[in-house]
Scaffold this motif. Structure first.
Motif, PDB file in Angstrom:
ATOM      1  N   LEU A 140       0.823  -1.199   0.000  1.00  0.00           N
ATOM      2  CA  LEU A 140       0.000   0.000   0.000  1.00  0.00           C
ATOM      3  C   LEU A 140       0.861   1.254   0.000  1.00  0.00           C
ATOM      4  N   ALA A 141       1.927   1.247   0.779  1.00  0.00           N
ATOM      5  CA  ALA A 141       2.819   2.404   0.836  1.00  0.00           C
ATOM      6  C   ALA A 141       3.505   2.625  -0.513  1.00  0.00           C
ATOM      7  N   ALA A 142       3.899   1.536  -1.178  1.00  0.00           N
ATOM      8  CA  ALA A 142       4.545   1.671  -2.485  1.00  0.00           C
ATOM      9  C   ALA A 142       3.584   2.260  -3.508  1.00  0.00           C
ATOM     10  N   TRP A 143       2.335   1.772  -3.487  1.00  0.00           N
ATOM     11  CA  TRP A 143       1.325   2.353  -4.388  1.00  0.00           C
ATOM     12  C   TRP A 143       1.097   3.823  -4.075  1.00  0.00           C
ATOM     13  N   ALA A 144       0.992   4.168  -2.802  1.00  0.00           N
ATOM     14  CA  ALA A 144       0.718   5.555  -2.418  1.00  0.00           C
ATOM     15  C   ALA A 144       1.828   6.482  -2.895  1.00  0.00           C
ATOM     16  N   ASP A 145       3.067   6.069  -2.723  1.00  0.00           N
ATOM     17  CA  ASP A 145       4.189   6.902  -3.175  1.00  0.00           C
ATOM     18  C   ASP A 145       4.133   7.098  -4.688  1.00  0.00           C
ATOM     19  N   ALA A 146       3.875   6.011  -5.410  1.00  0.00           N
ATOM     20  CA  ALA A 146       3.833   6.110  -6.871  1.00  0.00           C
ATOM     21  C   ALA A 146       2.613   6.895  -7.340  1.00  0.00           C
ATOM     22  N   GLN A 147       1.506   6.806  -6.604  1.00  0.00           N
ATOM     23  CA  GLN A 147       0.314   7.562  -6.973  1.00  0.00           C
ATOM     24  C   GLN A 147       0.540   9.052  -6.782  1.00  0.00           C
ATOM     25  N   GLN A 148       1.264   9.406  -5.737  1.00  0.00           N
ATOM     26  CA  GLN A 148       1.621  10.810  -5.532  1.00  0.00           C
ATOM     27  C   GLN A 148       2.501  11.302  -6.678  1.00  0.00           C
ATOM     28  N   THR A 149       3.435  10.471  -7.102  1.00  0.00           N
ATOM     29  CA  THR A 149       4.299  10.838  -8.226  1.00  0.00           C
ATOM     30  C   THR A 149       3.482  11.024  -9.502  1.00  0.00           C
ATOM     31  N   ALA A 150       2.494  10.154  -9.705  1.00  0.00           N
ATOM     32  CA  ALA A 150       1.634  10.285 -10.888  1.00  0.00           C
ATOM     33  C   ALA A 150       0.932  11.640 -10.889  1.00  0.00           C
ATOM     34  N   GLU A 152       2.031  14.395  -9.338  1.00  0.00           N
ATOM     35  CA  GLU A 152       3.051  15.436  -9.541  1.00  0.00           C
ATOM     36  C   GLU A 152       3.428  15.548 -11.009  1.00  0.00           C
ATOM     37  N   ARG A 153       3.427  14.428 -11.709  1.00  0.00           N
ATOM     38  CA  ARG A 153       3.777  14.443 -13.135  1.00  0.00           C
ATOM     39  C   ARG A 153       2.607  14.907 -14.005  1.00  0.00           C
ATOM     40  N   ASN A 154       1.397  14.874 -13.443  1.00  0.00           N
ATOM     41  CA  ASN A 154       0.193  15.274 -14.186  1.00  0.00           C
ATOM     42  C   ASN A 154      -0.682  16.147 -13.301  1.00  0.00           C
ATOM     43  N   PRO A 155      -0.191  17.323 -12.921  1.00  0.00           N
ATOM     44  CA  PRO A 155      -0.880  18.138 -11.921  1.00  0.00           C
ATOM     45  C   PRO A 155      -2.251  18.638 -12.351  1.00  0.00           C
ATOM     46  N   ASP A 156      -2.562  18.623 -13.637  1.00  0.00           N
ATOM     47  CA  ASP A 156      -3.838  19.157 -14.097  1.00  0.00           C
ATOM     48  C   ASP A 156      -4.892  18.075 -14.297  1.00  0.00           C
ATOM     49  N   ASN A 157      -4.549  16.822 -14.028  1.00  0.00           N
ATOM     50  CA  ASN A 157      -5.523  15.756 -14.228  1.00  0.00           C
ATOM     51  C   ASN A 157      -6.273  15.496 -12.926  1.00  0.00           C
ATOM     52  N   ALA A 160      -5.917  11.850 -11.379  1.00  0.00           N
ATOM     53  CA  ALA A 160      -4.623  11.641 -10.729  1.00  0.00           C
ATOM     54  C   ALA A 160      -4.591  12.352  -9.388  1.00  0.00           C
ATOM     55  N   ALA A 161      -5.172  13.550  -9.339  1.00  0.00           N
ATOM     56  CA  ALA A 161      -5.205  14.304  -8.078  1.00  0.00           C
ATOM     57  C   ALA A 161      -6.088  13.618  -7.045  1.00  0.00           C
ATOM     58  N   ALA A 162      -7.246  13.134  -7.475  1.00  0.00           N
ATOM     59  CA  ALA A 162      -8.162  12.473  -6.539  1.00  0.00           C
ATOM     60  C   ALA A 162      -7.550  11.191  -5.984  1.00  0.00           C
ATOM     61  N   LEU A 163      -6.925  10.400  -6.854  1.00  0.00           N
ATOM     62  CA  LEU A 163      -6.297   9.165  -6.391  1.00  0.00           C
ATOM     63  C   LEU A 163      -5.111   9.448  -5.483  1.00  0.00           C
ATOM     64  N   ALA A 164      -4.413  10.552  -5.724  1.00  0.00           N
ATOM     65  CA  ALA A 164      -3.318  10.937  -4.829  1.00  0.00           C
ATOM     66  C   ALA A 164      -3.858  11.292  -3.444  1.00  0.00           C
ATOM     67  N   ALA A 165      -5.011  11.959  -3.407  1.00  0.00           N
ATOM     68  CA  ALA A 165      -5.648  12.263  -2.112  1.00  0.00           C
ATOM     69  C   ALA A 165      -6.034  10.980  -1.404  1.00  0.00           C
ATOM     70  N   LEU A 166      -6.600  10.032  -2.140  1.00  0.00           N
ATOM     71  CA  LEU A 166      -6.943   8.737  -1.561  1.00  0.00           C
ATOM     72  C   LEU A 166      -5.701   8.062  -0.998  1.00  0.00           C
ATOM     73  N   ALA A 167      -4.603   8.143  -1.720  1.00  0.00           N
ATOM     74  CA  ALA A 167      -3.363   7.513  -1.262  1.00  0.00           C
ATOM     75  C   ALA A 167      -2.876   8.124   0.046  1.00  0.00           C
ATOM     76  N   ARG A 168      -2.987   9.429   0.162  1.00  0.00           N
ATOM     77  CA  ARG A 168      -2.565  10.083   1.412  1.00  0.00           C
ATOM     78  C   ARG A 168      -3.449   9.675   2.573  1.00  0.00           C
TER      79      ARG A 168
END
Length: 489
Positions: A140-150, A152-157, A160-168
């Motif tokens: 889960l931690a590995a996915w969360a880190d990579a989801q945050q990176t996704a 950061e690489r696509n800040p306007d999507n 990607a932003a919603a899934l990054a919030a879920l990861a946090r």
């Protein structure tokens, strides 16, 4: 109180005005740009909408349709991989889910995503299924880190932003620090909602961010709109009840969970989805708080009569908790002591020791409160074994709660044997432990709060002022709890 503890009444009204009500069925989904064929692209959007609503079975089916429509659609396999783990849900994926997710991740490894966004999302899913992780938390931690990176690489999507919030949210620490993380995630989701007011993931994850006592008022505006954003999704119909449980609005919680249970039954196939049992447990809790024990009992009887429940943690929790709630909330101590250790046949209970613990807690507490010390001590022994199994399985949160249950049963045994101060010491320790651990989102509330039981004990010992203080403290965390309110009268 920390600065993030709540909004003022004016601020809540302002936020409510800022949150936009979903308006049309077409706007209730998502639109993820993909390189897939047109039919597959539409199926991916359906799947991702369901994924944001945590309707994982239906989501996997939609992504499967995308894969059939376009075998080269990487996002179809990404979606299947994502649908087979559940970041915010307690417990771990089943063996079958893990196998399906790994198969999809293996197929992904042979495919070429069509854009930087697709590649970033694929990398996040692949991180979860990488073979070098030691246990589910590491995955889960590995996915969360990579989801945050996704993100950061696509800040306007927005996805990607919603899934990054879920990861946090999924990897937030415990205690007060969790509230701080949730508040920051909530800030980010509030901003996203301004740009995408009908996005189901943003609304859903905001409710999760605010599902705790200090932040519950910030969740109210989202609770008012989520059922309209996804009116046919059982989990979306249920989710606002998380906030209404925090505020003690039982009528709203019951209505939403009734609709959720009906939707879950309507969409279930060979097995009854755990969304049904989960909603029933919340309804049972709400009816008990409203003094409607007969209706609560009817719901429990109907749920237990179903023999094909989904074998998941959510279903196991509800099937274990609801019958126990009926007895403990009504102080039917003798019936609790007489509970059979045998539980519903649809669930492999050995996989869910934290749910079995509730049955033994009820037996032990009921026995101790009816002076059956021998049965109470047997329950303590069983609870100790279950706690150890949880620790071995990395379920530290549930092990801590079970330790609190052990302390509670031991406390009432001490009281039965005339050791008043030892009893109070153990019950206070149980209450402190339980308050610190907090309530899991899988439950509307502990089957009987330890601090409320401390109030019972203080009252029994002729210390009414201290008892009232314990009941008031219980209500501060669980507003409008019927037992505590009745004790204050």
């Amino acid at each position: 109180m920390p600065r993030f503890s709540s909004l003022t009444g004016t601020a809540v009204v302002a936020l409510s005005s800022a949150l936009t009500m979903p308006t049309s069925p077409a706007a209730q989904g998502v639109d993820l740009p993909t390189s897939c064929a047109t039919e597959a692209d539409a199926a991916v959007d359906r799947g991702l909408t369901l994924l944001h609503n945590m309707m994982y079975i239906e989501a996997e089916a939609a992504f499967g349709s995308a894969a059939k429509a376009d075998p080269d659609c990487a996002m179809a396999q990404w979606g299947i991989a994502m649908a087979n783990f559940h970041p915010l849900w307690p417990g771990t994926p089943t063996e079958a889910e893990t196998a399906r997710g790994k198969d999809a991740a293996g197929r992904l490894a042979t495919m070429t995503p069509g854009s930087d966004l697709e590649q970033a999302l694929v990398d996040a899913a692949a991180a979860f299924y990488a073979p070098d992780h030691d246990g589910y938390p590491a995955r889960l931690a590995a996915w969360a880190d990579a989801q945050q990176t996704a993100h950061e690489r696509n800040p306007d999507n927005i996805d990607a932003a919603a899934l990054a919030a879920l990861a946090r949210l999924a990897t937030a620490p415990g205690g007060v620090e969790r509230f701080e993380v949730n508040a920051r995630v909530g800030d980010a989701l509030d901003a996203l909602h301004e740009d995408a007011p009908e996005h189901p993931g943003v609304i859903h994850y905001a409710i999760h961010a605010y599902d705790n006592p200090p932040l519950k008022e910030r969740g109210l505006p989202y609770a008012e709109i989520y059922d309209k954003a996804a009116p046919e999704a059982a989990h979306a119909l249920h989710m606002p009840a998380h906030i209404y449980t925090r505020t003690g609005d039982w009528a709203k919680s019951i209505d939403l969970n009734r609709r959720s249970a009906e939707a879950a039954l309507d969409t279930s196939g060979d097995v009854i989805q755990s969304h049904y049992a989960h909603a029933v447990d919340y309804m049972v809790y709400g009816h008990l708080q409203m003094g409607q024990a007969e209706e609560a009992a009817r719901l429990v009887e109907e749920m237990l009569a179903i023999d094909n429940h989904q074998a998941s943690f959510g279903g196991a929790y509800a099937l274990a908790a609801s019958p126990v709630r009926l007895l403990l909330e009504q102080e039917n101590w003798a019936e609790a002591a007489a509970l059979s250790p045998d539980m519903h046949s649809a669930i492999p209970w050995e996989n869910f020791p934290q749910t079995v613990a509730m049955r033994w807690f009820a037996k032990g507490l009921g026995a101790a409160r009816t002076d059956d010390v021998e049965t109470a001590r047997l329950a303590v022994e069983k609870l100790g074994s279950l706690r150890d199994a949880m620790r071995e399985g990395g379920q530290d949160y549930w092990a801590r709660l079970t330790e609190g249950q052990i302390l509670t049963v031991e406390a009432w045994v001490e009281l039965a044997e005339g050791n008043d101060e030892a009893a109070l010491t153990k019950q206070r320790a149980a209450a402190d432990l339980e308050d610190e651990a907090g309530k899991s989102p899988v439950t509307p509330g502990h089957v009987l709060p330890a601090r409320e039981l401390l109030g019972d004990m203080l009252s029994a010992l002729g210390r009414p002022d201290e008892a009232l203080e314990a009941y008031r403290a219980t209500l501060a965390l669980s507003p409008n709890r019927a037992r505590s309110l009745a004790k204050l009268e």
